[in-house]
Structures are given as C-alpha cells and as structure tokens.
Scaffold this active site. Structure first.
Site, mmCIF file in Angstrom:
data_model
loop_
_atom_site.group_PDB
_atom_site.id
_atom_site.type_symbol
_atom_site.label_atom_id
_atom_site.label_comp_id
_atom_site.label_asym_id
_atom_site.label_seq_id
_atom_site.Cartn_x
_atom_site.Cartn_y
_atom_site.Cartn_z
ATOM 1 N N GLY A 1 65.952 51.472 78.393
ATOM 2 C CA GLY A 1 64.824 51.199 79.422
ATOM 3 C C GLY A 1 65.277 50.722 80.549
ATOM 4 O O GLY A 1 64.365 50.077 81.377
ATOM 5 N N HIS B 1 68.509 49.651 65.291
ATOM 6 C CA HIS B 1 68.234 49.772 66.770
ATOM 7 C C HIS B 1 68.770 48.675 67.448
ATOM 8 O O HIS B 1 68.309 47.558 66.726
ATOM 9 C CB HIS B 1 66.887 50.188 67.080
ATOM 10 N N LYS C 1 58.512 52.664 69.376
ATOM 11 C CA LYS C 1 58.585 51.324 69.498
ATOM 12 C C LYS C 1 57.240 50.435 69.108
ATOM 13 O O LYS C 1 56.516 51.164 68.228
ATOM 14 C CB LYS C 1 58.857 50.589 70.810
ATOM 15 N N GLU D 1 73.706 54.425 71.627
ATOM 16 C CA GLU D 1 72.544 53.921 72.623
ATOM 17 C C GLU D 1 73.441 52.810 73.349
ATOM 18 O O GLU D 1 73.503 51.389 72.714
ATOM 19 C CB GLU D 1 71.523 53.538 71.958
ATOM 20 N N GLU E 1 67.439 46.737 69.610
ATOM 21 C CA GLU E 1 66.548 45.496 69.748
ATOM 22 C C GLU E 1 66.198 44.830 68.290
ATOM 23 O O GLU E 1 65.939 43.762 68.478
ATOM 24 C CB GLU E 1 64.965 46.316 70.197
ATOM 25 N N SER F 1 67.904 55.765 78.678
ATOM 26 C CA SER F 1 67.111 56.195 79.649
ATOM 27 C C SER F 1 67.416 57.796 79.943
ATOM 28 O O SER F 1 67.499 58.474 81.112
ATOM 29 C CB SER F 1 67.895 55.544 80.885
HETATM 30 C C1 PEP Z 1 65.415 53.658 72.684
HETATM 31 O O1 PEP Z 1 64.821 52.419 72.895
HETATM 32 O O2 PEP Z 1 65.992 53.903 71.619
HETATM 33 C C2 PEP Z 1 65.708 54.222 73.933
HETATM 34 C C3 PEP Z 1 66.660 55.140 74.153
HETATM 35 O O3 PEP Z 1 64.782 53.745 75.059
HETATM 36 P P1 PEP Z 1 64.719 54.538 76.562
HETATM 37 O O4 PEP Z 1 64.597 56.190 76.423
HETATM 38 O O5 PEP Z 1 63.238 54.124 76.941
HETATM 39 O O6 PEP Z 1 65.904 53.905 77.314
#
Ligand code: PEP
Length: 250
Positions: A170, A93, A12, A164, A95, A209
């Site tokens: 996160g 992603h 990121k 995801e 985000e 996570s």
């Molecule tokens: C991500 O942002 O792709 C992700 C999986 O983050 P985290 O492992 O911190 O949950």
C-alpha cells in the site's frame, strides 16, 4: 516448466453488495486470459454472494481459524469458507500478523486446516523496512517460511507463498527487480529443501504495490509465479491489465 501464473486480489475490508458488479466485471474479463488463474479474496461475509454472482470464478477468504469449530467468537473455520463456496484463502497476511499478533505456529496451523478442508492457500511472508535496511531480509523471510509452512509435501501443489515486503504494501514502493529475484530464488531453494521435488510445485507470488505499470517487469522475474494484489484489485480497470501482464509473461 513454468507454473501457471496466479493473480489474486486481496480486497481487505472493502466490498459490499453494490461491489458485486465489479466482481462480475473482473470475472467476466478474466475469461479472456485462460492461461492465468485469477481469484478474488473478499470479506468473509461477502463470499457466498460473490460465489452466486460469479459461478465458476475463484472466490476466497482472507483468513481462517485453525480449529474445526468451537468457542472462537468472530472467527471463521475452513469448513465455513468451503460451505460458503470459497476455493482458497489467504493466511498470515502481515496486517493480521501485526494487528492480531498471529505467530508463525498459528499460521502454520491455519494453513494445514485450510488445506485439509480442500482449500488452496496463499501464505504470506515478508520483512519490515528496518529488517530490509539492516540487510537481514532474506534470512528473516526464510525463517518465517520455515516456521509457517505446513510439514506435508503432499500439500505443496495447493499452496502458494506470497512474498510481501511489509514496507511495500500500500506504499507505492517496491523492491528492485534484483531484490525480488534474490528473494524468490531463496524461497524456491528453501521449499525444495523442505519438500524435495514437490517444492517446485509451490507457486511463489510477489505482493506489494503491484500495478499495471510494474506488473510486466515483475512477472518476467524467474520464480515469480503470480501476484497478490491489494489496492489495484478493487477496480477491473486496474486489475485486468495486471492479469493481462501475467498472461503475456506466460
Ligand atoms: C496486500 O495487502 O496484500 C497488498 C499487496 O496490497 P497492495 O497491492 O495495495 O500493496
């Protein structure tokens, strides 16, 4: 036959010159796990320096523009990523889907542009907490998949899907193992409907996570072909046990 596992870190907006030593440590430790593909997706501006610091190790971008070139201030083309030495990129992603309001059609175009330029692609899909709670997670994720993946089955081997769940990113929360299994199975079936037999060549990563304490049980799930890791990819001491777990899962 199981696919080779891919464990990719998403740094990121983390990483400056002083972090190149951490990348070097991860690259060097990864050599102990030749059965696993390991990659780090770093900020665009760090790619070239990272590639120079760890020749032969897979460094990727976190986004790519769909156009070859042009009036797109602040954006990075696939050719620029390749020129900097990247071998893969993340697209879609959550985000970016959220903050940059990226549509499925745009993500499909980005994936196509990246694959055409010779980059491998990790294409992210996943549901929000409200969708999960109202029982629509599988249907929602499959419609995202349908609308975001490239049309060409010949691109399947260079494509990975990262499931995801947005609420797991996160947050320290993860779906149950049964929920991960249900989703990965549904994604695999849909890939096979879309790409015929080539659908079996697409790696399906889990992300959200992932940490040393849960990686083993997640990698044991059928059709979990690796992980996209955010927070736990920033330090070798957190990331390498996840790579080791992928290696044990075979
Ligand atoms: C991500 O942002 O792709 C992700 C999986 O983050 P985290 O492992 O911190 O949950």
């Amino acid at each position: 036959m199981p696919l080779r596992k891919l464990v990719a870190g998403n740094w990121k907006m983390h990483g400056v010159s002083s972090d190149l030593a951490e990348i070097a440590q991860i690259a060097s430790a990864s050599r102990e796990y030749p059965q696993v593909d390991v990659a780090l997706c770093v900020p665009a501006i760090l790619i070239e320096r990272a590639v120079r610091a760890v020749p032969g190790f897979s460094i990727g971008g976190q986004d790519v523009h769909h156009a070859e070139k042009g009036a797109h201030t602040g954006c990075t083309s696939a050719r620029m990523l390749v020129d900097a030495g990247a071998v893969l990129t993340i697209v879609g992603h959550s985000e970016r889907r959220d903050a940059q309001r990226e549509s499925n059609a745009e993500i499909q175009a980005k994936a196509h542009a990246a694959l055409q330029s010779g980059l491998n692609v990790i294409l992210c899909i996943g549901e929000s907490l409200s969708v999960r709670e109202r029982g629509d997670a599988v249907e929602t994720v499959l419609s995202q998949l349908e609308a975001s993946i490239p049309d060409e089955p010949s691109e399947a081997a260079e494509l990975a899907i990262a499931y995801e769940p947005i609420w797991a990113i996160g947050s320290g929360k993860t779906p149950t193992i049964d929920e991960i299994a249900e989703m990965h199975d549904a994604i695999r079936n849909r890939l096979n409907q879309r790409y015929g037999g080539e659908g079996d060549r697409v790696r399906i990563l889990y992300g959200g996570s992932v940490k040393p304490s849960n990686a083993g049980e997640i990698f044991a799930v059928a059709d979990v072909d690796g992980a996209l890791v955010g927070g736990a990819s920033l330090k070798a001491e957190d990331f390498m046990p996840i790579v080791a777990a992928a290696s044990r899962a075979g």
